[in-house]
Design an enzyme around this catalytic site. Structure first.
Site, PDB file in Angstrom:
ATOM      1  N   GLY A 164      27.114  48.810  46.328  1.00 10.59           N
ATOM      2  CA  GLY A 164      27.695  50.102  45.975  1.00 10.59           C
ATOM      3  C   GLY A 164      27.849  50.313  44.482  1.00 10.59           C
ATOM      4  N   ARG A 165      28.061  49.231  43.754  1.00  4.56           N
ATOM      5  CA  ARG A 165      28.173  49.319  42.299  1.00  4.56           C
ATOM      6  C   ARG A 165      26.848  49.759  41.681  1.00  4.56           C
ATOM      7  NH1 ARG A 165      32.189  46.028  39.698  1.00  4.56           N
ATOM      8  NH2 ARG A 165      32.775  44.744  41.446  1.00  4.56           N
ATOM      9  N   ILE A 202      43.680  34.240  36.232  1.00  2.00           N
ATOM     10  CA  ILE A 202      43.360  35.444  35.449  1.00  2.00           C
ATOM     11  C   ILE A 202      44.403  35.658  34.363  1.00  2.00           C
ATOM     12  CG2 ILE A 202      43.223  37.980  35.548  1.00  2.00           C
ATOM     13  CD1 ILE A 202      41.790  37.726  38.189  1.00  2.00           C
ATOM     14  N   ARG A 243      43.922  38.226  44.499  1.00  2.00           N
ATOM     15  CA  ARG A 243      42.901  39.175  44.940  1.00  2.00           C
ATOM     16  C   ARG A 243      42.836  39.165  46.470  1.00  2.00           C
ATOM     17  NH1 ARG A 243      39.437  41.084  41.186  1.00  2.00           N
ATOM     18  NH2 ARG A 243      37.644  41.123  42.572  1.00  2.00           N
ATOM     19  N   HIS A 280      28.696   7.136  24.747  1.00  2.00           N
ATOM     20  CA  HIS A 280      29.772   7.122  23.753  1.00  2.00           C
ATOM     21  C   HIS A 280      29.295   7.805  22.476  1.00  2.00           C
ATOM     22  CE1 HIS A 280      33.176   5.661  21.451  1.00  2.00           C
ATOM     23  NE2 HIS A 280      32.328   5.342  20.486  1.00  2.00           N
TER      24      HIS A 280
HETATM   25  C1  LIG Z   1      38.517  38.439  35.718  1.00  2.00           C
HETATM   26  C2  LIG Z   1      37.879  37.471  36.680  1.00  2.00           C
HETATM   27  C3  LIG Z   1      37.337  36.293  36.197  1.00  2.00           C
HETATM   28  C4  LIG Z   1      36.737  35.391  37.072  1.00  2.00           C
HETATM   29  N1  LIG Z   1      36.218  34.238  36.558  1.00  2.00           N
HETATM   30  C5  LIG Z   1      35.656  33.348  37.392  1.00  2.00           C
HETATM   31  C6  LIG Z   1      35.075  32.166  36.878  1.00  2.00           C
HETATM   32  O1  LIG Z   1      35.070  31.918  35.668  1.00  2.00           O
HETATM   33  N2  LIG Z   1      34.517  31.296  37.733  1.00  2.00           N
HETATM   34  C7  LIG Z   1      34.516  31.534  39.092  1.00  2.00           C
HETATM   35  O2  LIG Z   1      34.008  30.700  39.833  1.00  2.00           O
HETATM   36  N3  LIG Z   1      35.033  32.660  39.603  1.00  2.00           N
HETATM   37  C8  LIG Z   1      35.603  33.574  38.789  1.00  2.00           C
HETATM   38  N4  LIG Z   1      36.116  34.726  39.303  1.00  2.00           N
HETATM   39  C9  LIG Z   1      36.024  34.938  40.749  1.00  2.00           C
HETATM   40  C10 LIG Z   1      34.606  35.410  41.133  1.00  2.00           C
HETATM   41  O3  LIG Z   1      34.307  36.583  40.423  1.00  2.00           O
HETATM   42  C11 LIG Z   1      34.527  35.657  42.633  1.00  2.00           C
HETATM   43  O4  LIG Z   1      34.954  34.511  43.329  1.00  2.00           O
HETATM   44  C12 LIG Z   1      33.089  35.965  43.024  1.00  2.00           C
HETATM   45  O5  LIG Z   1      32.602  37.090  42.335  1.00  2.00           O
HETATM   46  C13 LIG Z   1      32.996  36.208  44.527  1.00  2.00           C
HETATM   47  O6  LIG Z   1      31.673  36.496  44.865  1.00  2.00           O
HETATM   48  P1  LIG Z   1      31.321  37.387  46.140  1.00  2.00           P
HETATM   49  O7  LIG Z   1      29.836  37.453  46.172  1.00  2.00           O
HETATM   50  O8  LIG Z   1      32.030  36.882  47.323  1.00  2.00           O
HETATM   51  O9  LIG Z   1      31.942  38.823  45.848  1.00  2.00           O
HETATM   52  P2  LIG Z   1      31.908  39.819  44.618  1.00  2.00           P
HETATM   53  O10 LIG Z   1      31.425  39.188  43.397  1.00  2.00           O
HETATM   54  O11 LIG Z   1      33.233  40.485  44.610  1.00  2.00           O
HETATM   55  O12 LIG Z   1      30.792  40.869  45.013  1.00  2.00           O
HETATM   56  C14 LIG Z   1      30.911  41.702  46.100  1.00  2.00           C
HETATM   57  C15 LIG Z   1      30.086  42.944  45.853  1.00  2.00           C
HETATM   58  O13 LIG Z   1      30.048  43.691  47.066  1.00  2.00           O
HETATM   59  C16 LIG Z   1      30.067  45.057  46.739  1.00  2.00           C
HETATM   60  N5  LIG Z   1      30.559  45.766  47.936  1.00  2.00           N
HETATM   61  C17 LIG Z   1      31.786  45.729  48.487  1.00  2.00           C
HETATM   62  N6  LIG Z   1      31.821  46.448  49.607  1.00  2.00           N
HETATM   63  C18 LIG Z   1      30.571  46.955  49.767  1.00  2.00           C
HETATM   64  C19 LIG Z   1      29.965  47.765  50.743  1.00  2.00           C
HETATM   65  N7  LIG Z   1      30.638  48.224  51.804  1.00  2.00           N
HETATM   66  N8  LIG Z   1      28.664  48.112  50.574  1.00  2.00           N
HETATM   67  C20 LIG Z   1      27.951  47.670  49.506  1.00  2.00           C
HETATM   68  N9  LIG Z   1      28.484  46.886  48.566  1.00  2.00           N
HETATM   69  C21 LIG Z   1      29.772  46.528  48.692  1.00  2.00           C
HETATM   70  C22 LIG Z   1      31.014  45.155  45.572  1.00  2.00           C
HETATM   71  O14 LIG Z   1      30.740  46.332  44.830  1.00  2.00           O
HETATM   72  C23 LIG Z   1      30.676  43.891  44.806  1.00  2.00           C
HETATM   73  O15 LIG Z   1      29.727  44.154  43.804  1.00  2.00           O
HETATM   74  C24 LIG Z   1      36.688  35.668  38.458  1.00  2.00           C
HETATM   75  C25 LIG Z   1      37.215  36.870  38.953  1.00  2.00           C
HETATM   76  C26 LIG Z   1      37.799  37.772  38.077  1.00  2.00           C
HETATM   77  C27 LIG Z   1      38.351  39.058  38.611  1.00  2.00           C
HETATM   78  N1  LIG Z   2      38.074  30.468  36.078  1.00  2.00           N
HETATM   79  C1  LIG Z   2      38.016  30.873  37.328  1.00  2.00           C
HETATM   80  O1  LIG Z   2      37.436  30.223  38.187  1.00  2.00           O
HETATM   81  C2  LIG Z   2      38.650  32.162  37.721  1.00  2.00           C
HETATM   82  C3  LIG Z   2      39.023  33.071  36.746  1.00  2.00           C
HETATM   83  C4  LIG Z   2      39.643  34.239  37.159  1.00  2.00           C
HETATM   84  C5  LIG Z   2      39.844  34.486  38.503  1.00  2.00           C
HETATM   85  N2  LIG Z   2      39.455  33.593  39.416  1.00  2.00           N
HETATM   86  C6  LIG Z   2      39.737  33.803  40.850  1.00  2.00           C
HETATM   87  O2  LIG Z   2      40.298  35.090  41.050  1.00  2.00           O
HETATM   88  C7  LIG Z   2      41.382  34.986  41.951  1.00  2.00           C
HETATM   89  C8  LIG Z   2      42.511  35.845  41.508  1.00  2.00           C
HETATM   90  O3  LIG Z   2      43.081  35.365  40.281  1.00  2.00           O
HETATM   91  P1  LIG Z   2      44.603  35.651  39.968  1.00  2.00           P
HETATM   92  O4  LIG Z   2      44.945  34.979  38.701  1.00  2.00           O
HETATM   93  O5  LIG Z   2      44.876  37.106  40.131  1.00  2.00           O
HETATM   94  O6  LIG Z   2      45.316  34.961  41.196  1.00  2.00           O
HETATM   95  P2  LIG Z   2      45.984  33.517  41.339  1.00  2.00           P
HETATM   96  O7  LIG Z   2      46.206  33.365  42.781  1.00  2.00           O
HETATM   97  O8  LIG Z   2      45.226  32.498  40.596  1.00  2.00           O
HETATM   98  O9  LIG Z   2      47.382  33.668  40.581  1.00  2.00           O
HETATM   99  C9  LIG Z   2      48.300  34.660  40.911  1.00  2.00           C
HETATM  100  C10 LIG Z   2      49.656  34.200  40.415  1.00  2.00           C
HETATM  101  O10 LIG Z   2      50.544  35.278  40.542  1.00  2.00           O
HETATM  102  C11 LIG Z   2      51.776  34.780  41.048  1.00  2.00           C
HETATM  103  N3  LIG Z   2      52.443  35.895  41.685  1.00  2.00           N
HETATM  104  C12 LIG Z   2      52.181  36.459  42.880  1.00  2.00           C
HETATM  105  N4  LIG Z   2      52.994  37.514  43.088  1.00  2.00           N
HETATM  106  C13 LIG Z   2      53.775  37.628  41.979  1.00  2.00           C
HETATM  107  C14 LIG Z   2      54.785  38.529  41.582  1.00  2.00           C
HETATM  108  N5  LIG Z   2      55.157  39.548  42.369  1.00  2.00           N
HETATM  109  N6  LIG Z   2      55.373  38.341  40.379  1.00  2.00           N
HETATM  110  C15 LIG Z   2      55.001  37.317  39.564  1.00  2.00           C
HETATM  111  N7  LIG Z   2      54.034  36.428  39.902  1.00  2.00           N
HETATM  112  C16 LIG Z   2      53.421  36.591  41.088  1.00  2.00           C
HETATM  113  C17 LIG Z   2      51.361  33.665  41.985  1.00  2.00           C
HETATM  114  O11 LIG Z   2      52.432  32.777  42.240  1.00  2.00           O
HETATM  115  C18 LIG Z   2      50.238  33.041  41.198  1.00  2.00           C
HETATM  116  O12 LIG Z   2      50.675  32.061  40.301  1.00  2.00           O
HETATM  117  C19 LIG Z   2      41.792  33.545  42.034  1.00  2.00           C
HETATM  118  O13 LIG Z   2      41.706  33.150  43.382  1.00  2.00           O
HETATM  119  C20 LIG Z   2      40.804  32.796  41.226  1.00  2.00           C
HETATM  120  O14 LIG Z   2      40.219  31.756  41.945  1.00  2.00           O
HETATM  121  C21 LIG Z   2      38.864  32.434  39.048  1.00  2.00           C
END
Ligand SMILES: Cc1cc2nc3c(=O)[nH]c(=O)nc-3n(C[C@H](O)[C@H](O)[C@H](O)COP(=O)(O)OP(=O)(O)OC[C@H]3O[C@@H](n4cnc5c(N)ncnc54)[C@H](O)[C@@H]3O)c2cc1C
Ligand SMILES: NC(=O)c1ccc[n+]([C@@H]2O[C@H](COP(=O)([O-])OP(=O)(O)OC[C@H]3O[C@@H](n4cnc5c(N)ncnc54)[C@H](O)[C@@H]3O)[C@@H](O)[C@H]2O)c1
Length: 465
Positions: free
Chosen positions: A36-37, A184, A273, A444
């Site tokens: 969809g994006r 995050i 999330r 090392h």
């Molecule tokens: C700020 C941030 C930083 C992150 N950093 C990391 C990181 O450093 N390392 C890491 O491992 N993970 C990281 N994550 C988590 C990671 O982005 C997700 O775990 C990963 O993208 C999940 O992959 P996915 O394919 O399941 O879904 P997504 O990447 O969420 O992709 C799903 C796609 O499906 C599309 N979609 C949804 N519904 C429909 C529909 N009905 N029809 C068509 N398309 C649709 C959406 O538009 C989307 O593009 C981060 C997340 C965030 C928010």
């Molecule tokens: N480097 C990476 O791999 C990476 C980077 C970004 C995001 N992600 C993925 O995205 C997902 C979402 O990241 P996130 O940081 O939003 O979630 P998270 O689950 O990592 O952290 C959310 C935090 O918010 C706290 N919290 C929940 N409700 C609250 C409230 N009402 N008030 C104050 N604190 C509260 C929780 O206790 C927790 O510590 C994670 O599952 C993570 O795996 C991964």
């Protein structure tokens, strides 16, 4: 196969969906992927892993120049921030990589169906007014930010934002309040702190980073505080009031107590999330969600509905791009009649702060619930490379079964912990003991020697402490 338009139709082109679609096509299956994006790559490439790392990397350089780390090595500079250029290189990183997936789709003959997909029945999906049939449909719709009740996110306004808004700020906020001390909050909080914001992290629990080893969580708190973040642990947000371009965040102790008001130019809501399932039409195929709103699958990623599979953030497990990718590979292989497997016990996780924080396998707490353990720890301060590079913070911790010595978990806080953890994951995948790691020759001087020394410490015999 003539009865269907496609052998495989993947819904969602994130790391789970696009990898699954490419592998299915590589295996000779006629494949389409609905997205969809406007660009491919999902959350990860567009608004997640990649843009956040672009800003983390750039802001790390800025801080090294500004904060004295470079001066310690004799490089004296007074950096000037050009946020437009920094944001420009973030956008370039994203467009380069999302465009790359489009190229890979063409190369592998995966049809990109542009639009949001909705089930009509288990083998029929509607995308942008057209219907497509497929023998197998893979749900890879990912996840979106969990809203905080009563707090309205408005990324366009830029005062109360989610991670997407926090990536796109056009000015460094003077004061930023981050709600949620998870991955995050700490990554994006670090970006803006390095660039000059006063950052306060409000975390409901008594420690940051739930799910990680407790030693790591405690050490992380010390490090972030030392870096200048204000941490309000065991604290909950009871309200956010926006007036013009400012916000007032009311907080109080999680277990009740006196309220306090925090001023903010930007409030980042990062409390987790949740799976994307709305509008998919799951009711049309009789697929129910579990209590956490996720789609349940079996070990092969098949749902209860014949021909419908699911992977990535939309199913249980850590919400990580590499977990989604591996599930994408596995589901395609299973659909093709091969044996696709993901070992969910060995999925590394990395927080890309500085130092990085990484872990794989069990925490010490979880391992002890299963039986007796031996633990070896080694401080980065005693690692010659980290010491030479002026990177004294952190440690490596190896947790092994007390009886068999099999490694159950490895945790690292180190400048390159995300790279170091790969060897731990590989060792665990091969069923290594701590002795196996201790007797593996490590180059090392490398940070990775700290993993060897922590493994040696399991039997009480590290050399450099
Ligand atoms: C700020 C941030 C930083 C992150 N950093 C990391 C990181 O450093 N390392 C890491 O491992 N993970 C990281 N994550 C988590 C990671 O982005 C997700 O775990 C990963 O993208 C999940 O992959 P996915 O394919 O399941 O879904 P997504 O990447 O969420 O992709 C799903 C796609 O499906 C599309 N979609 C949804 N519904 C429909 C529909 N009905 N029809 C068509 N398309 C649709 C959406 O538009 C989307 O593009 C981060 C997340 C965030 C928010
Ligand atoms: N480097 C990476 O791999 C990476 C980077 C970004 C995001 N992600 C993925 O995205 C997902 C979402 O990241 P996130 O940081 O939003 O979630 P998270 O689950 O990592 O952290 C959310 C935090 O918010 C706290 N919290 C929940 N409700 C609250 C409230 N009402 N008030 C104050 N604190 C509260 C929780 O206790 C927790 O510590 C994670 O599952 C993570 O795996 C991964």
């Amino acid at each position: 196969m003539a009865d269907y338009d496609y052998d495989v139709l993947v819904i969602g082109a994130g790391p789970g969906g696009y990898v699954g679609a490419i592998r299915a096509a590589q295996l000779g299956l006629k494949t389409a992927c609905a997205e969809g994006r406007e660009t491919l790559g999902g959350t990860c490439l567009n608004v997640g892993c990649i843009p956040s790392k672009a800003l983390l990397h750039a802001s790390e350089y800025f801080e090294a120049a500004k904060g004295g780390a470079m001066a310690k090595m004799g490089i004296k500079v007074t950096p000037e921030l050009d946020l437009d250029v920094m944001q420009g290189q973030r956008k370039d990183a994203v467009s380069g990589l999302t465009g790359g997936i489009e190229f890979l789709f063409k190369k592998n003959k995966v049809d990109w169906l542009k639009g949001y997909a909705q089930f009509k029945d288990a083998h029929t999906v509607e995308v942008a007014g057209k219907t497509y049939t497929a023998k197998n449909v893979v749900i890879a719709t990912g996840s979106s930010v969990t809203p905080l009740p009563g707090v309205e996110i408005d990324n366009a306004k830029g005062v109360v934002v989610d991670s997407t808004g926090a990536l796109e700020l056009s000015a460094v906020p003077k004061k930023m309040v981050v709600i949620g001390g998870g991955v995050i909050g700490l990554e994006l909080g670090s970006v803006w702190r390095r660039l000059g914001a006063e950052v306060t992290v409000v975390e409901f629990l008594d420690q940051l980073l739930p799910g990680m080893d407790m030693d790591v969580r405690k050490e992380a708190s010390k490090i972030f505080k030392k870096q200048g973040m204000t941490l309000k642990l065991s604290t909950k947000v009871t309200g956010v009031e926006v007036k013009g371009k400012k916000a007032k965040v009311t907080v109080e102790p999680s277990k009740g107590g006196d309220a306090e008001v925090l001023d903010a130019d930007v409030v980042l809501v990062a409390i987790g999330r949740r799976p994307n399932v709305d509008g998919l039409g799951l009711d049309k195929i009789g697929l129910e969600l579990n209590q956490r709103g996720q789609i349940e699958t079996d070990h092969d990623f098949a749902t209860k509905v014949d021909g419908v599979w699911a992977i990535g953030d939309v199913i249980p497990g850590p919400m990580l791009a590499h977990k989604a990718e591996d599930e994408g590979l596995a589901v395609a292989e299973n659909i093709a009649g091969l044996t696709g497997i993901v070992n969910h016990d060995v999925i590394p996780g990395v927080v890309y702060t500085q130092p990085e924080i990484a872990g794989v396998g069990l925490t010490e707490e979880a391992a002890k619930e299963r039986g007796a353990v031996k633990v070896g720890k080694f401080p980065m301060l005693a690692n010659s490379r980290a010491k030479t590079n002026h990177e004294p913070d952190g440690f490596v911790k190896v947790i092994a079964d007390a009886e068999t010595d099999r490694v159950l978990g490895v945790w690292c806080i180190a400048s390159v912990a995300g790279t170091m953890i790969a060897q731990a994951a590989q060792a665990m995948e091969f069923g290594a003991t701590s002795e196996d790691i201790a007797y593996t020759c490590h180059a090392h001087p490398t940070h990775s020697e700290a993993i060897k020394e922590a493994a040696m410490a399991v039997t009480g015999k590290p050399i450099h402490i």
